[in-house]
Design a protein around this motif. Structure first.
Motif, PDB file in Angstrom:
ATOM      1  N   LEU A 241       9.524  32.412  42.485  1.00 48.35           N
ATOM      2  CA  LEU A 241      10.095  32.567  43.364  1.00 48.35           C
ATOM      3  C   LEU A 241      11.979  32.469  42.733  1.00 48.35           C
ATOM      4  CD1 LEU A 241      10.896  31.712  46.210  1.00 48.35           C
ATOM      5  CD2 LEU A 241      11.473  29.442  45.280  1.00 48.35           C
ATOM      6  N   ALA A 242      11.731  32.271  41.786  1.00 46.24           N
ATOM      7  CA  ALA A 242      13.449  31.879  41.171  1.00 46.24           C
ATOM      8  C   ALA A 242      13.378  33.460  41.039  1.00 46.24           C
ATOM      9  CB  ALA A 242      13.434  31.073  40.061  1.00 46.24           C
ATOM     10  N   LEU A 243      12.467  33.921  39.515  1.00 43.28           N
ATOM     11  CA  LEU A 243      13.254  35.818  39.068  1.00 43.28           C
ATOM     12  C   LEU A 243      12.766  36.440  40.015  1.00 43.28           C
ATOM     13  CD1 LEU A 243      12.191  33.266  35.824  1.00 43.28           C
ATOM     14  CD2 LEU A 243      13.843  33.450  36.516  1.00 43.28           C
ATOM     15  N   ASP A 244      11.427  36.544  40.778  1.00 41.23           N
ATOM     16  CA  ASP A 244      11.083  37.817  41.102  1.00 41.23           C
ATOM     17  C   ASP A 244      12.355  39.554  41.198  1.00 41.23           C
ATOM     18  OD1 ASP A 244       8.212  37.206  41.243  1.00 41.23           O
ATOM     19  OD2 ASP A 244       7.915  36.797  42.957  1.00 41.23           O
ATOM     20  N   GLY A 245      13.296  38.369  41.865  1.00 43.61           N
ATOM     21  CA  GLY A 245      14.780  39.406  41.907  1.00 43.61           C
ATOM     22  C   GLY A 245      15.312  39.609  41.126  1.00 43.61           C
TER      23      GLY A 245
END
Length: 354
Positions: free
Chosen positions: A206-210
Motif C-alpha cells: 500500500l505504501a510503496l506500490d507507486g
C-alpha cells in the motif's frame, strides 16, 4: 476426419479446463534432486509416495519426546516476488518462518512439508520455490519430506501463487520452553530481522506500490526496494544453540511476526508478568521508516503490523544477560538489550514513542 470432443483424450480435456498434468510432472522433475538432498537416514522411502515416512529413531536419547508442529504462509510477499520475478526466496521464507515458530518452545525441526498453488502452473516457478525451501531445509538439517503442487484456475489469479508450509519438530519435555519460569526483572535480548521477513507486506505494498522499486534511494542508504523487499526471512536456530552452548537459562522466546512487538511477546508471558521495551535501544531500519512515512500510519500501528527491525527475542535471567550477549556476539550475531520483564501484563514502550 475431424476430431470431435468425444475423441479428445481426458488429459487434453483437463488442460482445456485449465489444468496441465504434464506441467505438474515437469515441476516435480525440476525440484526432485534438490528435495532428495535434504533426506536424512530418518526418511524412509523416496519421493512421490502418498505420504512421507519419518523414523521415530530421531527421538533416540530423549526422555520424553514431545512433537511440536506449526503451519504458516508467506502472505502477500508472493506479490512482491511475482513483481520482481524472484520466487526462489519464498521457499526459504516459509521454512525459516516455520522453524522459528517451533524454536520458541525449544523444539528442533525434523521435517517440513510445502504447499504451492497457482492459477496456471509454471513449472519453473514452482521448482524455484521448492528448491529454495530445500536449500533452507538443508542448511538447518531438516528433511523436506513431501508437499503438494496445485493448479487451481478460477481460484488463484494467473501469474500469482500461494505458499504454505508445515514444520514438525521435537523437544524433550524437560527442555520445553513454555514461559512459565519468566519473572519480573528478567532481561529481554533482541536479535535483528533482515527486513520485513514474511509479515506486513499488505501495508508495505500500500505504501510503496507507486514508487520506483529499482531506483537507488538515499533514504534507503543507497539501496533499492528491489534489493530489500524480497530478502528472505532468517532463522534463529543457531543463535539459540549458541545460548544453550554457553549454559544460558533461556526462560522464554518470541518470534516477531504478524502482530509485531505488541502481540507476539505476550503469547509466552505467565500471568502477572509483562514486558517493557525501550524503543531508544535500537535504530529502526530505513525501509520501515519509509513504509511508515509513505503509508502515513501511526507508529503504534506500525509496531503492530511490522517487526520494525526486530526478529527474535530471548528472555533470560538478568544475572546471565552479559554472558548471553557475549556468546551471541562471539557467534557473529548483533544482539542488544531491548527491555526487561516487569510486573503487569502485555507490552509497554518507554524511552521514546512507539
Amino acid at each position: 476426419m475431424t476430431q470431435t470432443d468425444k475423441d479428445v483424450p481426458a488429459a487434453s480435456a483437463y488442460e482445456r479446463a485449465g489444468v496441465s498434468i504434464d506441467a505438474g510432472q515437469r515441476a516435480v522433475a525440476l525440484m526432485k534432486d534438490a528435495v532428495a538432498r535434504t533426506h536424512t537416514p530418518a526418511v524412509l522411502g523416496g519421493i512421490g509416495g502418498f505420504g512421507g515416512l519419518f523414523s521415530a529413531s530421531a527421538f533416540a536419547g530423549l526422555k520424553d519426546p514431545v512433537l511440536v508442529a506449526s503451519t504458516d504462509g508467506v502472505g502477500t510477499k508472493t506479490r512482491v516476488a511475482v513483481r520482481l520475478g524472484q520466487p526462489g526466496g519464498l521457499g526459504a521464507d516459509i521454512v525459516n518462518h516455520c522453524v522459528n515458530d517451533i524454536l520458541v518452545q525449544g523444539a528442533r525441526p525434523l521435517f517440513f512439508l510445502d504447499y504451492v498453488a497457482m492459477g496456471k502452473l509454471a513449472p519453473e516457478t514452482v521448482a524455484a520455490v521448492v528448491t529454495g525451501a530445500a536449500r533452507a531445509c538443508g542448511a538447518l538439517g531438516v528433511a523436506l519430506l513431501g508437499g503438494e503442487t496445485a493448479e487451481m484456475p478460477g481460484v488463484y489469479v494467473d501469474g500469482e501463487l500461494d505458499i504454505v508450509g508445515t514444520i514438525v519438530g521435537v523437544v524433550d519435555r524437560p527442555a520445553l520452553v513454555d514461559g512459565t519460569r519468566i519473572t519480573a526483572g528478567d532481561t529481554v535480548i533482541a536479535l535483528p530481522s533482515v527486513g520485513l521477513h514474511t509479515n506486513g507486506f499488505s501495508l508495505a505494498r500500500l505504501a510503496l506500490d507507486g514508487l520506483d522499486w529499482h531506483e537507488t534511494r538515499a533514504d534507503l542508504d543507497g539501496q533499492t526496494l528491489a534489493d530489500l523487499l524480497p530478502v528472505p526471512h532468517r532463522a534463529y536456530v543457531s543463535a539459540h544453540d549458541t545460548l544453550m552452548g554457553a549454559g544460558v537459562d533461556v526462560r522464554g522466546m518470541a518470534h516477531i511476526t504478524g502482530g509485531g512487538l505488541v502481540d507476539n511477546p505476550p503469547r509466552v508471558f505467565p500471568p502477572g508478568v509483562g514486558m517493557s521495551i525501550d524503543t531508544s535501544s535500537w535504530t529502526v531500519p530505513p525501509l520501515f521508516e519509509l513504509i511508515v512515512r509513505e503509508a502515513r500510519v501511526e507508529r503504534t500501528e506500525a509496531f503492530r503490523a511490522l517487526n520494525m527491525g526486530v526478529g527474535f527475542l530471548f528472555i533470560v535471567p538478568a544475572a546471565e544477560s552479559e554472558v548471553a550477549l557475549s556468546a551471541l556476539r562471539g557467534a557473529g550475531e548483533q544482539p542488544w538489550v531491548i527491555g526487561q520483564m516487569v510486573a503487569g501484563d502485555g507490552v509497554s514502550f518507554d524511552g521514546g514513542t512507539a
